[in-house]
Scaffold this active site. Structure first.
Site, PDB file in Angstrom:
ATOM      1  N   GLU A   1       0.752  -1.454  -0.011  1.00 26.48           N
ATOM      2  CA  GLU A   1       0.147   0.039  -0.050  1.00 26.48           C
ATOM      3  C   GLU A   1       0.883   1.151   0.098  1.00 26.48           C
ATOM      4  O   GLU A   1       1.601   1.475   1.008  1.00 26.48           O
ATOM      5  CB  GLU A   1      -0.881  -0.075   1.196  1.00 26.48           C
ATOM      6  CG  GLU A   1      -1.945   1.095   1.328  1.00 26.48           C
ATOM      7  CD  GLU A   1      -2.864   0.928   2.509  1.00 26.48           C
ATOM      8  OE1 GLU A   1      -3.264  -0.053   2.841  1.00 26.48           O
ATOM      9  OE2 GLU A   1      -3.415   2.248   2.864  1.00 26.48           O
TER      10      GLU A   1
ATOM     11  N   LYS B   1      -7.539  -0.974  11.428  1.00 24.05           N
ATOM     12  CA  LYS B   1      -6.855  -1.521  10.292  1.00 24.05           C
ATOM     13  C   LYS B   1      -5.507  -0.455  10.047  1.00 24.05           C
ATOM     14  O   LYS B   1      -4.445  -0.943   9.482  1.00 24.05           O
ATOM     15  CB  LYS B   1      -7.664  -1.474   9.012  1.00 24.05           C
ATOM     16  CG  LYS B   1      -7.191  -2.154   7.679  1.00 24.05           C
ATOM     17  CD  LYS B   1      -6.482  -1.029   6.778  1.00 24.05           C
ATOM     18  CE  LYS B   1      -6.091  -1.643   5.599  1.00 24.05           C
ATOM     19  NZ  LYS B   1      -5.232  -0.923   4.666  1.00 24.05           N
TER      20      LYS B   1
ATOM     21  N   ASP C   1       4.632 -14.435  12.002  1.00 18.08           N
ATOM     22  CA  ASP C   1       3.320 -14.942  11.585  1.00 18.08           C
ATOM     23  C   ASP C   1       2.383 -13.772  11.704  1.00 18.08           C
ATOM     24  O   ASP C   1       1.574 -13.557  12.943  1.00 18.08           O
ATOM     25  CB  ASP C   1       3.203 -16.065  12.623  1.00 18.08           C
ATOM     26  CG  ASP C   1       1.734 -16.646  12.524  1.00 18.08           C
ATOM     27  OD1 ASP C   1       0.825 -16.355  11.675  1.00 18.08           O
ATOM     28  OD2 ASP C   1       1.787 -17.695  13.217  1.00 18.08           O
TER      29      ASP C   1
ATOM     30  N   HIS D   1      -2.670  10.333  -0.854  1.00 18.90           N
ATOM     31  CA  HIS D   1      -2.888   9.011  -1.499  1.00 18.90           C
ATOM     32  C   HIS D   1      -2.850   8.817  -2.914  1.00 18.90           C
ATOM     33  O   HIS D   1      -2.443   8.105  -3.416  1.00 18.90           O
ATOM     34  CB  HIS D   1      -4.233   8.411  -0.796  1.00 18.90           C
ATOM     35  CG  HIS D   1      -4.297   7.038  -0.319  1.00 18.90           C
ATOM     36  ND1 HIS D   1      -3.845   6.656   0.687  1.00 18.90           N
ATOM     37  CD2 HIS D   1      -4.637   5.836  -1.107  1.00 18.90           C
ATOM     38  CE1 HIS D   1      -3.793   5.397   0.968  1.00 18.90           C
ATOM     39  NE2 HIS D   1      -4.317   4.901  -0.050  1.00 18.90           N
TER      40      HIS D   1
HETATM   41  C1  MEV Z   1      -6.107   2.949   4.915  1.00 18.09           C
HETATM   42  O1  MEV Z   1      -5.180   1.767   4.774  1.00 18.09           O
HETATM   43  C2  MEV Z   1      -6.219   3.002   6.584  1.00 18.09           C
HETATM   44  C3  MEV Z   1      -7.010   4.155   7.032  1.00 18.09           C
HETATM   45  O2  MEV Z   1      -8.209   3.763   6.592  1.00 18.09           O
HETATM   46  C4  MEV Z   1      -6.857   3.948   8.498  1.00 18.09           C
HETATM   47  C5  MEV Z   1      -8.287   4.739   9.173  1.00 18.09           C
HETATM   48  O3  MEV Z   1      -9.189   5.048   8.646  1.00 18.09           O
HETATM   49  O4  MEV Z   1      -7.770   5.483  10.386  1.00 18.09           O
HETATM   50  C6  MEV Z   1      -6.662   5.548   6.477  1.00 18.09           C
END
Ligand code: MEV
Length: 422
Positions: free
Chosen positions: A83, A261, A277, A375
């Site tokens: 990413e 995430k 792992d 991004h």
């Molecule tokens: C993208 O990989 C991760 C985000 O979505 C995390 C978040 O929203 O806090 C930007």
């Protein structure tokens, strides 16, 4: 696919012959087969022993996050992932954290849990007491399996026993609490759990079924903290924005999943680079996030009395430096050397700091300008490459698409064609 997926003896064949079968069955062209057959920094014979039915490998880019200062020590942090913008965001967050001295991290030690499931027990509570009475015998049996670990100060330290009421009736579950030292612990824990099972059956009069490590490694926690100076991160509005973003995640599991995430973007990228792992880490993280019965953020964010932002992360971090890909994968070994960590707990601490940094960066971007601008710039480069741009053309095509606000494959293709002609 042209034919049956039943391929008797596939596992016995050499890699190239397996690939030939795959090519025949799927029509995979030679050039694409060649791409897969290139195992990158991993020698093909090592790859072939690491898992089964190997035909090749897939390589991820490894970037270095800079600026990290953790427990008064500087680190260059290898991160491997697909990413864009994650490595840049981590580096940027770590730079901002340095203003107030960087990250402070502590850990609870490398302690894992091995579970033994006992069914068909006539008097579960009595069995529980009997198991606890014979605790030292059970722990000795467990420790006899790994004298090396014990000589290094690790081994089975404690036995707890729970009685569960399940849809199949009551079950007795003795749990071995094991210090796994510099290992993630899967092998040590499972070996010990299997070794004590006959003794557990004899003591309880029941039948042992599962004997396995728990990935809810809540005795192997890391806690990272950082203070972010309000001026360094964009003023009061940024601080308040991040605290509000955290409150949203705390209140709503849909937002919380994405919040966590973002943390795992950092944690897992270091884990991949260092041969860990990652399934165990993800399972541990999300089950720990749900321990109250509600799915919650792994971090907290608040404003201190100076108006600065304080972030804290607490999560299980089951990682190892001995055994597994951390030892057998030459690229992982090199990454660990770059990172310069000497123990599994030090690796866990670095990963926690990176997770906190990543979460900070995501929340700051989301609560201010949004993440898409940064991004999309990086995304535009990827689109340019997939449309056939090479060398300097990649940046020219990407910049043009960003200027035009048309970051699309069809536009990239047009630009590549135009530039290739001129
Ligand atoms: C993208 O990989 C991760 C985000 O979505 C995390 C978040 O929203 O806090 C930007």
């Amino acid at each position: 696919m042209q034919g049956s997926s039943e391929v008797p003896g596939f596992y016995k064949l050499p890699m190239d012959e397996r690939m030939n079968i795959v090519k025949k069955l799927t029509g995979l062209p030679d050039e694409e087969a060649k791409v897969l057959a290139n195992t990158g920094g991993l020698p093909s014979d090592v790859a072939d022993r690491m898992i089964e039915n190997v035909i090749g490998g897939i390589t991820y880019p490894m970037g270095i996050a800079v600026n990290f200062r953790i427990n008064e020590k500087d680190y260059l942090v290898p991160m491997a992932l697909e990413e864009p913008s994650v490595v840049a965001a981590a580096s940027n967050a770590a730079k901002m954290a340095r203003v107030e001295g960087g990250f402070k991290v502590t850990n609870t030690g490398p302690v894992m849990i091995g579970q033994i499931q006992v069914v068909d027990v006539k008097s579960p509570e009595k069995a529980r007491s009997k198991l606890l009475e014979r605790k030292s015998e059970i722990l000795k049996k467990a420790n006899d399996q790994d004298p090396m670990l014990v000589s290094l100060g690790g081994g089975a330290m404690e036995l707890t026993v729970k009685v569960l009421s399940t849809i199949k009736g009551p079950m007795v579950v003795p749990e071995l609490i094991i210090n796994t030292g510099d290992a993630m612990g899967g092998n040590a824990v499972n070996t010990m759990a299997e070794a004590v099972a006959p003794m557990v059956e004899e003591i309880t009069g029941g039948r042992v079924l599962l004997r396995i490590i728990s990935n809810l490694a809540d005795r192997r926690l890391v806690r990272a903290t950082a203070v972010f100076d309000k001026e360094a991160i964009g003023g009061e509005a940024a601080v308040d924005g991040i605290v509000n973003a955290y409150a949203f995640a705390d209140a709503d599991p849909y937002r919380c999943a994405t919040h966590n995430k973002g943390i795992m973007n950092g944690v897992i990228a270091v884990a991949i680079a260092c041969g860990q792992d990652i399934r165990a880490l993800e399972a541990g993280a999300h089950s720990y996030a749900s321990r109250s019965g509600k799915y919650k953020p792994l971090t907290t964010w608040e404003k201190d009395l100076n108006g600065d932002l304080v972030g804290k992360l607490e999560m299980p971090m089951a990682v190892g430096l001995v055994g597994g890909a951390a030892k057998t994968h030459p690229a992982a070994r090199a990454a660990i050397k770059i990172l310069g960590v000497k123990t599994a707990t030090e690796l866990a601490e670095v990963m926690a700091a990176v997770g906190l940094a990543q979460n900070f960066a995501a929340l700051r971007a989301l609560a201010t300008e949004g993440i898409q601008r940064g991004h999309m710039k990086l995304h535009a480069r990827n689109i340019a490459v997939s449309a056939g741009a090479t060398g300097k053309m990649v940046d020219i095509v990407a910049m043009k698409m960003v200027e035009e606000k048309k970051i699309r494959f069809d536009r990239a293709k047009e630009l590549v064609e135009k530039l290739s002609k001129s």
